[in-house]
Design an enzyme around this catalytic site. Structure first.
Site, mmCIF file in Angstrom:
data_model
loop_
_atom_site.group_PDB
_atom_site.id
_atom_site.type_symbol
_atom_site.label_atom_id
_atom_site.label_comp_id
_atom_site.label_asym_id
_atom_site.label_seq_id
_atom_site.Cartn_x
_atom_site.Cartn_y
_atom_site.Cartn_z
ATOM 1 N N TRP A 146 0.837 -1.209 0.000
ATOM 2 C CA TRP A 146 0.000 0.000 0.000
ATOM 3 C C TRP A 146 0.870 1.257 0.000
ATOM 4 C CZ3 TRP A 146 -0.404 4.119 3.366
ATOM 5 C CH2 TRP A 146 -1.505 4.977 3.166
ATOM 6 N N HIS A 147 2.013 1.162 0.693
ATOM 7 C CA HIS A 147 2.885 2.332 0.809
ATOM 8 C C HIS A 147 3.599 2.671 -0.487
ATOM 9 C CE1 HIS A 147 2.305 1.839 5.160
ATOM 10 N NE2 HIS A 147 2.655 3.104 5.238
ATOM 11 N N GLY A 148 3.741 1.693 -1.355
ATOM 12 C CA GLY A 148 4.402 2.002 -2.617
ATOM 13 C C GLY A 148 4.507 0.796 -3.507
#
Lengths: 466, 370
Positions: free
Chosen positions: A327-329
């Protein structure tokens, strides 16, 4: 629009003046159109995507609420939101993985030369839309029939681009309820905004100079202590950056008489990962817990046997944390970061430290080292950094400017004593209100002064890219 | 009276009071530099006259206009000089390029007619119909020298390069924003994360630019903020030195990563010179010997040997001027710590030192078959 800009400060004050001058029942339209303007300041063309997402989610919510085939519609809703997230955030990553696999089998690779711009805030507003749909499906909330109220919940400007991820049940009733201007609450909101500006403009931005200087070097030249120092510096940079955003978001909402849940609570004062994730990006960790981890646990909990000697409980935890990282990248760095946290949780579940202090020291060291994966430009860079920790020769020298170590030490020391100072100030304020007010105003002007000095139009918050 | 009873009006009044906090902070930023200057002017008359003088600009009118001594940086005027306009190609003359740090142009405890080594050298070379072009920037590192050298090479024909090699400057890395601005290079982002805010269609950036421009027009905003930030940096720098008892004589270590980066840049300078048939004269600069040097002796010897090896590899000359300036020709400078007015200066020497360095450089240029 970015928070650390004069444009936003002017926008915020004009908005609050109009907001409190209008009748309560008209405020929702003001919030809706102002949020669109706020978003449009970044990219006008991506407003179209935002509006399509709002309209679709609104229409399908009726089907979820009223239709006999609720399951089908909830599936469509979740699929749609994840699909737009996938296209704009993960498509290129998916193509890269596919091409690696195709290359391995010596097949023709996919030719994909398009540049996809990540719409700002997409990870946040899609998650919010998903949480609304699921809560509606589970009958935790009532259907919102007013498009403007629903949309204002999704795109409310203080939290639109980088959270906190709000639950419909916590916010919608506040958007529509009658509010009375409370000077104390408004003042508290301004304080939070000012603190956020100071954390971002002065602390986070100045720390980033040292972090960037360190991470721009060849990692093979860095020593073990350099790696640890940089991990602490980046750990504090990202904390100040993200906490700053949350302060400004919460403060802006308070100025409108709306209460957001807290998103950070001195997270590095934690003795284990469970405690940490109750204090760091609280809205995301609770979202992941409620909409991914618990449903997985419930599903796999039916299986009492293990899969290849790994419990299903651990599997669901592994899956959750991989997704959390992803989700963060869209990069293997972030997936590995998520998996690192999975192992950290397992470690602290298995090993119980006798003393909290010992647990704190070990945990803070391990959590800071996880940021190496987060900040490194690629996996090989991160691997080289971690390798430096295991070479005896690398413990015998220092390779950064002396200021770097001094700043890291001072930041760590100041941070560790901050909760105690915070409590002392609170007690003093309670006991000596009048005297304190003068000091408080002086302090507020001072931090605004410092924020103005260090406001740079090219800066953005780190979490804008997620 | 009925207007006063209006609820909205009361709320607006309260909100406006909070807006005033921001306005007060704004005007504090705008006026602080003047307050500080006023306070400093009062104090300054009681202090010693400044020990150092940056020589270059003051000499431009003095020097024969055919001599192009160019692109030196006076502290407050970095933005005004464009290197391109300073470098003018004169095909009939040979060009010597001298890149270095503040030691090239700063005279410790100067008298009225004292001139720096670069001015003395320029005058002498002019008599032989040779141009001396100087690029001097405080604390310039080899990486920055390489960037400047490449730039100069693309604008003029350089025949000889003179380059001092300071151990201190191998501890610095990267290219500073001033040099980037001068060369028209892209400004380095503060952090390396993908900057979504940098999109050209970004209304926020456009409006923010307009707001900052209006602040600049009314109140010299950029100068005010820059000067205050410099003062804050200097304050923390002095505080650090005071707390940790860091003095000019404190030992500076070799920083491996910066050292590698700088020596790699030096290799590039030497390689470029070799390819373009440019002669290079390097020198280990003068250092005072009346107090222990502020370097670890092992590391400093390693550095000198390393530089010697590199120059030898490309068949260029490296001379050692460490002991050329007598101890009594060194001076002191304004203290960089609290509680002291002056401290010894390891970098800048008096006029006679400049004469000696210039004389030596010119001798070497002759031997170097220039």
């Amino acid at each position: 629009m970015i928070f650390n800009s004069f444009t936003f400060i002017i926008f915020l004050f004009i908005f609050t003046i109009i907001y409190w001058s209008l009748d309560n029942n008209k405020n929702i339209y003001l919030i809706f159109f102002s949020s669109l303007i706020f978003y449009g300041f970044w990219r006008l063309d991506f407003l179209i995507l935002l509006i399509i997402s709002l309209v679709f989610n609104f229409i399908i919510s009726f089907k979820i609420n009223n239709s006999f085939f609720k399951k089908k519609y909830i599936f469509i809703s979740v699929f749609f939101n994840l699909f737009i997230l996938f296209v704009f955030k993960y498509l290129i990553f998916f193509v890269e993985i596919s091409n690696s696999i195709l290359n391995f089998f010596k097949l023709d690779v996919i030719n994909f030369n398009y540049k996809i711009i990540l719409p700002i805030g997409i990870s946040f507003y899609t998650f919010q839309a998903i949480s609304y749909a699921i809560d509606l499906y589970k009958k935790k909330i009532k259907l919102e029939k007013n498009f403007f109220v629903f949309s204002s919940y999704i795109i409310f400007f203080p939290q639109l681009v980088a959270g906190p991820i709000l639950r419909a049940g916590d916010v919608i009733y506040q958007l529509v309820s009658k509010k009375k201007f409370n000077n104390n609450v408004y003042y508290l909101g301004i304080q939070r905004v000012c603190i956020g500006l100071f954390l971002k403009c002065f602390l986070s931005n100045n720390l980033s100079i040292f972090v960037d200087n360190g991470f721009n070097q060849n990692p093979s030249y860095l020593s073990a202590i350099d790696v640890m120092t940089l991990s602490y510096l980046f750990g504090f940079q990202i904390y100040f950056d993200f906490a700053a955003y949350s302060h400004i978001a919460i403060g802006s909402a308070l100025m409108l008489g709306i209460y957001f849940p807290e998103n950070f609570n001195f997270p590095y004062h934690s003795c284990n990962p469970k405690e940490f994730w109750k204090k760091w990006h609280i809205s995301l960790s609770t979202w992941v817990r409620d909409y991914i981890y618990i449903p997985f646990q419930k599903k796999f909990g039916l299986f009492k046997d293990n899969l290849l000697f790994i419990s299903y409980s651990s599997l669901s935890l592994f899956f959750t944390w991989s997704l959390m990282g992803l989700w963060h990248g869209a990069s293997w760095n972030f997936v590995l970061w998520g998996i690192y946290h999975f192992f950290l949780i397992i470690f602290f579940r298995k090993i119980k430290f006798k003393y909290n202090f010992l647990s704190l020291i070990i945990f803070i060291q391990l959590i800071m080292l996880s940021w190496i994966l987060f900040r490194s430009p690629n996996i090989s860079f991160a691997v080289q950094m971690y390798e430096n920790l295991f070479s005896t020769h690398k413990w015998t020298y220092l390779s950064l400017r002396e200021n770097t170590y001094i700043i890291a030490f001072i930041t760590l020391l100041s941070y560790m004593v901050m909760p105690y100072i915070h409590n002392k100030i609170k007690n003093y304020k309670y006991r000596k209100k009048k005297k304190f007010l003068f000091l408080e105003i002086f302090f507020l002007i001072f931090i605004i002064y410092i924020s103005f000095l260090y406001m740079n139009k090219l800066d953005q918050f780190i979490y804008f890219q997620f | 009276m009925s207007f006063l009873k209006n609820k909205s009006y009361k709320i607006i009044k309260q909100i406006t009071a909070y807006v005033c906090l921001f306005i007060i902070a704004f005007f504090l930023v705008v006026f602080s530099p003047s307050f500080i200057k006023f306070f400093e002017n009062e104090k300054q008359s009681k202090l010693l006259t400044p020990a150092l003088r940056n020589d270059m600009f003051q000499d431009l009118s003095y020097i024969d206009k055919n001599i192009k001594v160019v692109c030196n940086q006076k502290d407050n005027e970095r933005d005004k000089i464009s290197i391109k306009s300073c470098l003018k190609f004169q095909s009939e003359k040979k060009n010597i390029l001298w890149i270095g740090n503040s030691q090239l142009y700063t005279i410790n405890q100067p008298n009225k007619d004292d001139r720096s080594q670069v001015i003395i050298s320029a005058k002498n070379l002019h008599k032989k119909n040779i141009n001396l072009k100087v690029l001097a920037y405080p604390n310039i590192n080899l990486y920055e020298m390489n960037v400047l050298y490449k730039f100069v090479n693309s604008n003029i024909k350089v025949d000889t390069l003179i380059i001092p090699l300071f151990f201190d400057d191998t501890r610095e890395r990267g290219v500073r924003s001033d040099i980037r601005k001068l060369l028209g290079l892209e400004e380095k982002k503060i952090n390396n994360f993908k900057n979504i805010n940098n999109e050209k269609k970004n209304l926020n950036n456009q409006l923010e630019e307009k707001i900052l421009n209006s602040f600049q027009k009314c109140c010299n905003w950029r100068q005010a903020t820059e000067s205050l930030k410099v003062r804050i940096s200097v304050f923390f720098y002095n505080l650090r030195n005071f707390v940790f008892n860091i003095k000019p004589s404190s030992v500076r270590r070799l920083i491996l990563s910066s050292y590698k980066e700088n020596t790699h840049a030096l290799e590039k300078i030497l390689l470029l010179s070799k390819r373009n048939k440019i002669k290079v004269l390097g020198y280990i600069p003068p250092i005072r010997n009346d107090v222990p040097i502020p370097y670890n002796s092992k590391e400093y010897n390693y550095f000198k040997n390393d530089m010697q090896q590199k120059f030898k590899k490309y068949s260029f000359k490296l001379i050692n001027l460490e002991k050329i300036v007598p101890n009594n020709e060194w001076g002191s400078k304004e203290s960089t710590s609290f509680g002291k007015k002056e401290e010894i200066d390891f970098m800048h020497f008096k006029f006679k030192g400049h004469q000696l360095v210039s004389k030596k450089i010119l001798e070497e240029l002759k031997i170097y078959d220039f």
